[in-house]
Design a protein around this motif. Structure first.
Motif, mmCIF file in Angstrom:
data_model
loop_
_atom_site.group_PDB
_atom_site.id
_atom_site.type_symbol
_atom_site.label_atom_id
_atom_site.label_comp_id
_atom_site.label_asym_id
_atom_site.label_seq_id
_atom_site.Cartn_x
_atom_site.Cartn_y
_atom_site.Cartn_z
ATOM 1 N N ARG A 204 0.521 -1.315 0.180
ATOM 2 C CA ARG A 204 -0.167 0.604 -0.010
ATOM 3 C C ARG A 204 1.149 1.201 0.376
ATOM 4 O O ARG A 204 0.301 2.199 -0.590
ATOM 5 N N ASP A 205 2.088 1.310 0.588
ATOM 6 C CA ASP A 205 2.701 2.307 0.662
ATOM 7 C C ASP A 205 3.798 1.968 -0.322
ATOM 8 O O ASP A 205 4.855 3.760 -0.519
ATOM 9 N N ARG A 206 3.928 1.822 -0.933
ATOM 10 C CA ARG A 206 5.175 1.153 -1.674
ATOM 11 C C ARG A 206 4.237 2.462 -2.799
ATOM 12 O O ARG A 206 5.355 2.924 -4.282
ATOM 13 N N PHE A 207 2.904 2.385 -4.000
ATOM 14 C CA PHE A 207 2.305 2.612 -4.527
ATOM 15 C C PHE A 207 1.506 3.422 -4.025
ATOM 16 O O PHE A 207 0.352 3.858 -2.975
ATOM 17 N N ASP A 208 1.516 4.763 -4.854
ATOM 18 C CA ASP A 208 0.366 6.771 -4.724
ATOM 19 C C ASP A 208 -1.459 5.360 -5.437
ATOM 20 O O ASP A 208 -2.052 6.406 -4.840
ATOM 21 N N ASP A 209 -0.900 4.957 -6.525
ATOM 22 C CA ASP A 209 -2.131 4.393 -6.564
ATOM 23 C C ASP A 209 -3.023 3.084 -7.181
ATOM 24 O O ASP A 209 -0.985 2.839 -7.876
ATOM 25 N N PHE A 210 -3.661 3.011 -7.157
ATOM 26 C CA PHE A 210 -4.023 1.170 -7.484
ATOM 27 C C PHE A 210 -4.825 1.146 -8.391
ATOM 28 O O PHE A 210 -6.559 2.086 -8.366
ATOM 29 N N TYR A 211 -4.628 0.992 -9.214
ATOM 30 C CA TYR A 211 -6.218 0.492 -10.886
ATOM 31 C C TYR A 211 -6.134 -0.851 -10.623
ATOM 32 O O TYR A 211 -5.336 -1.653 -9.787
ATOM 33 N N CYS A 212 -7.733 -1.814 -11.431
ATOM 34 C CA CYS A 212 -7.282 -3.399 -10.943
ATOM 35 C C CYS A 212 -7.914 -3.427 -12.547
ATOM 36 O O CYS A 212 -9.473 -2.350 -13.072
ATOM 37 N N ASP A 213 -7.994 -4.516 -12.692
ATOM 38 C CA ASP A 213 -8.965 -4.758 -13.784
ATOM 39 C C ASP A 213 -10.498 -5.265 -13.356
ATOM 40 O O ASP A 213 -10.786 -5.838 -12.249
ATOM 41 N N ASP A 214 -11.345 -4.948 -13.900
ATOM 42 C CA ASP A 214 -12.933 -4.920 -13.034
ATOM 43 C C ASP A 214 -13.512 -6.455 -13.166
ATOM 44 O O ASP A 214 -14.730 -6.570 -12.428
ATOM 45 N N ARG A 215 -13.000 -7.215 -13.610
ATOM 46 C CA ARG A 215 -13.182 -8.570 -13.793
ATOM 47 C C ARG A 215 -12.398 -9.673 -12.996
ATOM 48 O O ARG A 215 -12.620 -10.451 -12.043
ATOM 49 N N VAL A 216 -11.536 -8.587 -11.881
ATOM 50 C CA VAL A 216 -11.127 -9.808 -10.829
ATOM 51 C C VAL A 216 -11.593 -8.006 -9.541
ATOM 52 O O VAL A 216 -11.650 -8.712 -7.694
ATOM 53 N N VAL A 217 -12.524 -7.122 -9.316
ATOM 54 C CA VAL A 217 -12.970 -6.575 -8.282
ATOM 55 C C VAL A 217 -13.528 -7.519 -7.289
ATOM 56 O O VAL A 217 -13.416 -7.211 -6.475
ATOM 57 N N PRO A 218 -14.347 -8.689 -7.832
ATOM 58 C CA PRO A 218 -14.927 -9.662 -6.372
ATOM 59 C C PRO A 218 -14.255 -10.154 -5.434
ATOM 60 O O PRO A 218 -14.356 -10.409 -4.261
ATOM 61 N N MET A 219 -13.136 -10.474 -6.094
ATOM 62 C CA MET A 219 -12.130 -10.791 -4.783
ATOM 63 C C MET A 219 -11.126 -10.228 -4.449
ATOM 64 O O MET A 219 -10.324 -10.757 -4.278
ATOM 65 N N LEU A 220 -10.956 -8.901 -4.881
ATOM 66 C CA LEU A 220 -9.568 -7.928 -4.030
ATOM 67 C C LEU A 220 -10.081 -7.874 -2.327
ATOM 68 O O LEU A 220 -9.532 -7.247 -1.776
ATOM 69 N N GLY A 221 -11.518 -7.867 -2.226
ATOM 70 C CA GLY A 221 -12.031 -7.211 -0.194
ATOM 71 C C GLY A 221 -11.096 -8.092 0.350
ATOM 72 O O GLY A 221 -10.495 -7.731 0.989
ATOM 73 N N LYS A 222 -10.922 -10.002 -0.469
ATOM 74 C CA LYS A 222 -10.246 -10.035 1.083
ATOM 75 C C LYS A 222 -9.360 -10.390 0.753
ATOM 76 O O LYS A 222 -7.937 -10.515 2.145
#
Length: 297
Positions: free
Chosen positions: A154-172
């Motif tokens: 989290r501290d290494r990068f300023d901005d985070f992006y993701c493929d919309d197809r992996v959004v449901p798996m990122l919460g955990k």
């Protein structure tokens, strides 16, 4: 009921007062301070969402576009061509033939492991700025299990992006360390092609990010002291309109709007009408008196 909007004259007065306060208090502080717009709601949202929403602003909030580091989280199969595109500037090859879905689990699993495009070709280069690392989902799952590892990411990068197809798996997988700091990744659609991806990243970088949370206070950063007075006022008005459009009932649900700096008091720029208190209907029947209990001998 007609919608009520901010009065730009009132916003200008608040901005001028805040800039004067900062000039008197921090004469030697060279770092830019953020203007925070806080909207008080009459009723809390029924369905808050941790998904960041992009609010367009007329003037870019941040002036460090070349210094910011971004990370894109993608599916494992799409990492080769996306890494070649975003880090090396190589255009991806043609779209690959993918397994047709026939309702079976085997076809579904095979489709999951297939890449959409071939790796970078020797065609014309395409420069896409803002991304310095392409992180596969399996790498995130295996290499960042511990809380300290996620915090370092989290501290290494300023901005985070993701493929919309992996959004449901990122919460955990990202956990509390990301969501408490409002560092949730912005979803982009990599399936639309390189030019569309570049436009999505450019738009995300120039917009304000807002997360609709629980409670009756909604806030976002709308400007910094690097902008001049006119630009701050225009950003504040645009940010407020965009934020209000994200809350239920829009302006009818807005009780107050204030503007502040990190070390200043909150200056009000809008006040909504108070709702009349609900009165109980009086009845002719007298209230029944409770019978006193008698202790048994």
């Amino acid at each position: 009921m007609a919608e009520q909007h901010l009065d730009s004259k009132q916003v200008r007065k608040a901005v001028k007062a805040l800039l004067g306060h900062r000039q008197q208090k921090n004469t030697l502080d060279l770092d830019a301070a953020a203007f925070t717009l806080q909207v008080g709601l009459k009723k809390a949202p029924v369905d808050p969402s941790p998904k960041p929403r992009l609010i367009p602003l007329p003037h870019r909030v941040r002036n460090d576009a070349g210094d910011r580091r971004g990370c894109l989280i993608v599916k494992d199969a799409d990492k080769p061509w996306l890494k070649a595109l975003l880090l090396d500037g190589e255009r991806p090859g043609a779209k690959t033939a993918r397994t047709k879905l026939d309702g079976t689990r085997a076809a579904k699993m095979a489709r999951r492991s297939e890449s959409m495009r071939e790796a970078g070709s020797n065609g014309d280069d395409l420069t896409i700025e803002g991304i310095h690392k392409v992180l596969a989902l399996s790498k995130l799952r295996t290499s960042y299990k511990q809380f300290k590892d996620r915090r370092e990411l989290r501290d290494r990068f300023d901005d985070f992006y993701c493929d919309d197809r992996v959004v449901p798996m990122l919460g955990k997988l990202l956990g509390k360390s990301f969501f408490d700091r409002k560092r949730q990744p912005i979803s982009v659609r990599v399936t639309r092609g390189p030019e569309a991806l570049r436009e999505q990243l450019r738009k995300a970088d120039s917009c304000a990010r807002f997360v609709l949370k629980e409670g009756t206070c909604a806030a976002l950063v709308c400007a910094t002291t690097d902008l001049d007075e006119k630009e701050i006022v225009e950003n504040a008005v645009a940010a407020c309109d965009g934020l209000v459009n994200c809350v239920p009932k829009k302006w009818r649900n807005v009780q107050s709007v204030v503007l502040k700096l990190p070390d200043s008091a909150s200056l009000p720029v809008f006040a909504g009408a108070l709702e009349p208190a609900k009165r109980k209907i009086a009845t002719d029947e007298a209230p029944k008196k409770k019978k006193a209990r008698v202790a048994e001998p």
